[in-house]
Motif scaffolding. Sequence first.
Motif, PDB file in Angstrom:
ATOM      1  N   GLN A 213       0.816  -1.083   0.070  1.00  0.00           N
ATOM      2  CA  GLN A 213       0.046   0.155   0.047  1.00  0.00           C
ATOM      3  C   GLN A 213       0.974   1.234   0.167  1.00  0.00           C
ATOM      4  O   GLN A 213       0.692   2.142  -0.696  1.00  0.00           O
ATOM      5  N   ALA A 214       1.802   1.220   0.757  1.00  0.00           N
ATOM      6  CA  ALA A 214       2.810   2.345   0.721  1.00  0.00           C
ATOM      7  C   ALA A 214       3.514   2.703  -0.572  1.00  0.00           C
ATOM      8  O   ALA A 214       3.965   3.822  -1.007  1.00  0.00           O
ATOM      9  N   CYS A 215       3.724   1.646  -1.447  1.00  0.00           N
ATOM     10  CA  CYS A 215       4.416   1.685  -2.644  1.00  0.00           C
ATOM     11  C   CYS A 215       3.422   1.785  -3.775  1.00  0.00           C
ATOM     12  O   CYS A 215       3.900   1.723  -5.062  1.00  0.00           O
ATOM     13  N   ALA A 216       2.159   1.753  -3.526  1.00  0.00           N
ATOM     14  CA  ALA A 216       1.037   1.578  -4.427  1.00  0.00           C
ATOM     15  C   ALA A 216       1.224   2.492  -5.589  1.00  0.00           C
ATOM     16  O   ALA A 216       0.790   2.153  -6.645  1.00  0.00           O
ATOM     17  N   GLY A 217       1.857   3.895  -5.487  1.00  0.00           N
ATOM     18  CA  GLY A 217       1.754   5.126  -6.393  1.00  0.00           C
ATOM     19  C   GLY A 217       3.144   4.892  -7.262  1.00  0.00           C
ATOM     20  O   GLY A 217       3.391   5.859  -8.042  1.00  0.00           O
ATOM     21  N   VAL A 218       3.797   3.774  -6.989  1.00  0.00           N
ATOM     22  CA  VAL A 218       5.074   3.803  -8.070  1.00  0.00           C
ATOM     23  C   VAL A 218       5.086   2.435  -8.487  1.00  0.00           C
ATOM     24  O   VAL A 218       4.523   1.441  -8.397  1.00  0.00           O
ATOM     25  N   ASP A 219       6.075   2.552  -9.618  1.00  0.00           N
ATOM     26  CA  ASP A 219       6.225   1.318 -10.545  1.00  0.00           C
ATOM     27  C   ASP A 219       7.366   0.414 -10.012  1.00  0.00           C
ATOM     28  O   ASP A 219       7.380  -0.912 -10.105  1.00  0.00           O
ATOM     29  N   ALA A 220       8.351   1.002  -9.535  1.00  0.00           N
ATOM     30  CA  ALA A 220       9.553   0.421  -9.240  1.00  0.00           C
ATOM     31  C   ALA A 220      10.315   1.052  -8.026  1.00  0.00           C
ATOM     32  O   ALA A 220       9.909   2.524  -7.724  1.00  0.00           O
ATOM     33  N   LEU A 221      11.122   0.532  -7.225  1.00  0.00           N
ATOM     34  CA  LEU A 221      11.804   1.155  -6.055  1.00  0.00           C
ATOM     35  C   LEU A 221      13.355   1.431  -6.402  1.00  0.00           C
ATOM     36  O   LEU A 221      13.761   0.415  -7.217  1.00  0.00           O
ATOM     37  N   VAL A 222      14.148   2.377  -6.154  1.00  0.00           N
ATOM     38  CA  VAL A 222      15.576   2.269  -6.294  1.00  0.00           C
ATOM     39  C   VAL A 222      16.262   2.480  -5.034  1.00  0.00           C
ATOM     40  O   VAL A 222      15.603   3.368  -4.257  1.00  0.00           O
ATOM     41  N   LEU A 223      17.279   1.632  -4.817  1.00  0.00           N
ATOM     42  CA  LEU A 223      17.961   1.758  -3.273  1.00  0.00           C
ATOM     43  C   LEU A 223      19.113   1.191  -3.390  1.00  0.00           C
ATOM     44  O   LEU A 223      19.538   0.368  -4.332  1.00  0.00           O
ATOM     45  N   PRO A 224      19.884   1.243  -2.629  1.00  0.00           N
ATOM     46  CA  PRO A 224      21.638   0.338  -2.514  1.00  0.00           C
ATOM     47  C   PRO A 224      20.925  -1.169  -2.257  1.00  0.00           C
ATOM     48  O   PRO A 224      20.061  -1.449  -1.719  1.00  0.00           O
ATOM     49  N   THR A 225      21.731  -2.033  -2.849  1.00  0.00           N
ATOM     50  CA  THR A 225      21.678  -3.374  -2.866  1.00  0.00           C
ATOM     51  C   THR A 225      22.097  -3.724  -1.148  1.00  0.00           C
ATOM     52  O   THR A 225      21.642  -4.727  -0.676  1.00  0.00           O
ATOM     53  N   THR A 226      23.259  -3.182  -0.678  1.00  0.00           N
ATOM     54  CA  THR A 226      23.692  -3.794   0.566  1.00  0.00           C
ATOM     55  C   THR A 226      24.039  -2.278   1.413  1.00  0.00           C
ATOM     56  O   THR A 226      24.173  -1.204   0.835  1.00  0.00           O
ATOM     57  N   ARG A 227      24.413  -2.399   2.746  1.00  0.00           N
ATOM     58  CA  ARG A 227      24.919  -1.189   3.558  1.00  0.00           C
ATOM     59  C   ARG A 227      26.343  -1.070   3.438  1.00  0.00           C
ATOM     60  O   ARG A 227      26.663  -0.095   3.684  1.00  0.00           O
ATOM     61  N   LEU A 228      26.816  -2.020   3.040  1.00  0.00           N
ATOM     62  CA  LEU A 228      28.482  -2.151   3.031  1.00  0.00           C
ATOM     63  C   LEU A 228      28.799  -2.727   1.688  1.00  0.00           C
ATOM     64  O   LEU A 228      28.108  -3.549   1.089  1.00  0.00           O
ATOM     65  N   ARG A 229      30.017  -2.488   1.258  1.00  0.00           N
ATOM     66  CA  ARG A 229      30.859  -3.148   0.057  1.00  0.00           C
ATOM     67  C   ARG A 229      31.580  -4.280   0.605  1.00  0.00           C
ATOM     68  O   ARG A 229      31.480  -4.589   1.786  1.00  0.00           O
ATOM     69  N   ALA A 230      32.212  -5.052  -0.346  1.00  0.00           N
ATOM     70  CA  ALA A 230      32.711  -6.119   0.128  1.00  0.00           C
ATOM     71  C   ALA A 230      33.895  -5.958   1.306  1.00  0.00           C
ATOM     72  O   ALA A 230      34.694  -5.182   1.321  1.00  0.00           O
ATOM     73  N   THR A 231      33.624  -6.855   2.435  1.00  0.00           N
ATOM     74  CA  THR A 231      34.434  -6.709   3.577  1.00  0.00           C
ATOM     75  C   THR A 231      35.695  -7.680   3.523  1.00  0.00           C
ATOM     76  O   THR A 231      35.518  -8.875   2.759  1.00  0.00           O
ATOM     77  N   PRO A 232      36.645  -7.632   4.655  1.00  0.00           N
ATOM     78  CA  PRO A 232      37.615  -8.723   4.571  1.00  0.00           C
ATOM     79  C   PRO A 232      37.064  -9.878   4.985  1.00  0.00           C
ATOM     80  O   PRO A 232      36.042 -10.062   5.736  1.00  0.00           O
ATOM     81  N   ILE A 233      37.481 -11.081   4.261  1.00  0.00           N
ATOM     82  CA  ILE A 233      37.077 -12.787   4.736  1.00  0.00           C
ATOM     83  C   ILE A 233      37.056 -12.852   6.248  1.00  0.00           C
ATOM     84  O   ILE A 233      38.381 -12.332   6.754  1.00  0.00           O
ATOM     85  N   GLY A 234      36.252 -13.238   6.616  1.00  0.00           N
ATOM     86  CA  GLY A 234      36.269 -13.741   7.998  1.00  0.00           C
ATOM     87  C   GLY A 234      36.105 -12.759   9.142  1.00  0.00           C
ATOM     88  O   GLY A 234      35.983 -12.965  10.371  1.00  0.00           O
ATOM     89  N   VAL A 235      35.864 -11.596   8.640  1.00  0.00           N
ATOM     90  CA  VAL A 235      35.198 -10.270   9.643  1.00  0.00           C
ATOM     91  C   VAL A 235      33.841 -10.337   9.791  1.00  0.00           C
ATOM     92  O   VAL A 235      33.210 -10.084   8.874  1.00  0.00           O
ATOM     93  N   ALA A 236      33.565 -10.124  10.982  1.00  0.00           N
ATOM     94  CA  ALA A 236      32.263 -10.154  11.285  1.00  0.00           C
ATOM     95  C   ALA A 236      31.713  -8.618  11.633  1.00  0.00           C
ATOM     96  O   ALA A 236      30.387  -8.729  11.571  1.00  0.00           O
TER      97      ALA A 236
END
Length: 419
Positions: free
Chosen positions: A333-356
């Motif tokens: 319902q909140a998005c009913a007035g649009v055809d699509a949404l645009v936003l980032p895919t993630t909040r961070l880019r690739a991080t070091p392996i094994g880092v939490a």
Amino acid sequence: MLRALAARLASGELDPVAHVRDVLERLAADPFNSVVALDAERALAEAADPRPGPLSGVAVGVKDLIDVAGLPTRCGSTVLADAPPATADAPVVARLRAAGAIVVAKLHTHEFAFGPTGDVAATGPARNPHDPTRITGGSSSGSAAAVAAGYLPFTLGTDTGASVRTPAALCGVVGLKPRFGALPTDGVFPLSETCDHVGLLTPDVDSAAFAWEVLSGEPAADPGSLRVGVLADDYWRPFDPVLDDAVAAAIAGLRAAGAEIVQLRTPMIDPLAATYAPIVGSEANATHAAWMAERPGDYQPATMARLAPWTLSAGEYIAAQRTRRRLVAELAQACAGVDALVLPTTRLRATPIGVAEVDGHDVRSALLALTLPFNLAGWPAVSVPGAVSDGGLPAGVQLVGVRLTEHQLLRVAATIAQS
């Protein structure tokens, strides 16, 4: 890339055997741990007499969560180390073969697909081709890395909360999660039956559009005049300012192409997102309960830690699903007035392996939060490479179809890719 490759093979300009042999050689030498198993003998035999179709002779790869006849499905886990070869292709793999594609490899997955990082598996972590010290994202880790490294023009993955779009974003490729149920999940090891989607990864948007046309059998479609929603709530904000810049550039490109940009509020998003963990965790726990009791040491410790807590009662699980349905309706319902949404895919880019944790931010949550609402809703979504304002690691921009089909969504994605 995919369309041009298929045309070269169809015209005879490129020999299928030479193409498949070249791909197999590069996969065999892969330094990114993207490959689980090669099917070299069968692939070369098929290349000698490829089946006709739109992908005739094209080498493709499949995430090792999806059955490929003659190869075991080990799901990145020692639990399935002795799994017998699959007796039949999953239907989605059968569609590829019917189109003439040649399956050359099974590809790395985060163990049982239960994680967005791609660095938890019996075979070790997958490595990002842009920086091998960093994660690929997951769980379709090998599928993204193999495309990003230039080995394959088209791979299959799965997406339960992030698992196609997040590795696509972190590896700088295109990842399409279709609407729920658009592709069959039979022959795919389940993580969460009510959130699992089969998706695809390609180097560029046109390749994704061609791959989707082949897999779905649906004709291409134009989105027409377009209203695109930008989500203004704090929930949707990334932690990395480069991701903000990538979305701003995408919005500018959409506006220049004639789209109307509309700001939206989604006050239900936090409680909706909170239903994801109990639903997915409970469904996964139910699948793994017997193995967890009998052979807990065969799981990676991080996977056991995620699986073990989700022993909800039937009433609690049903309550979470009811809350999900109610809040998805409010989101719609909140998005009913649009055809699509645009936003980032993630909040961070690739991080070091094994880092939490990075700069006080939980990595797993940062890679899931902006994608999982659209698994709960079942809406189609695609991650495309965005502008990288600092010249560093890839930045993913996500487009979500509120009222658009996958073909229409990919047409919009092409606008971003050209901006």
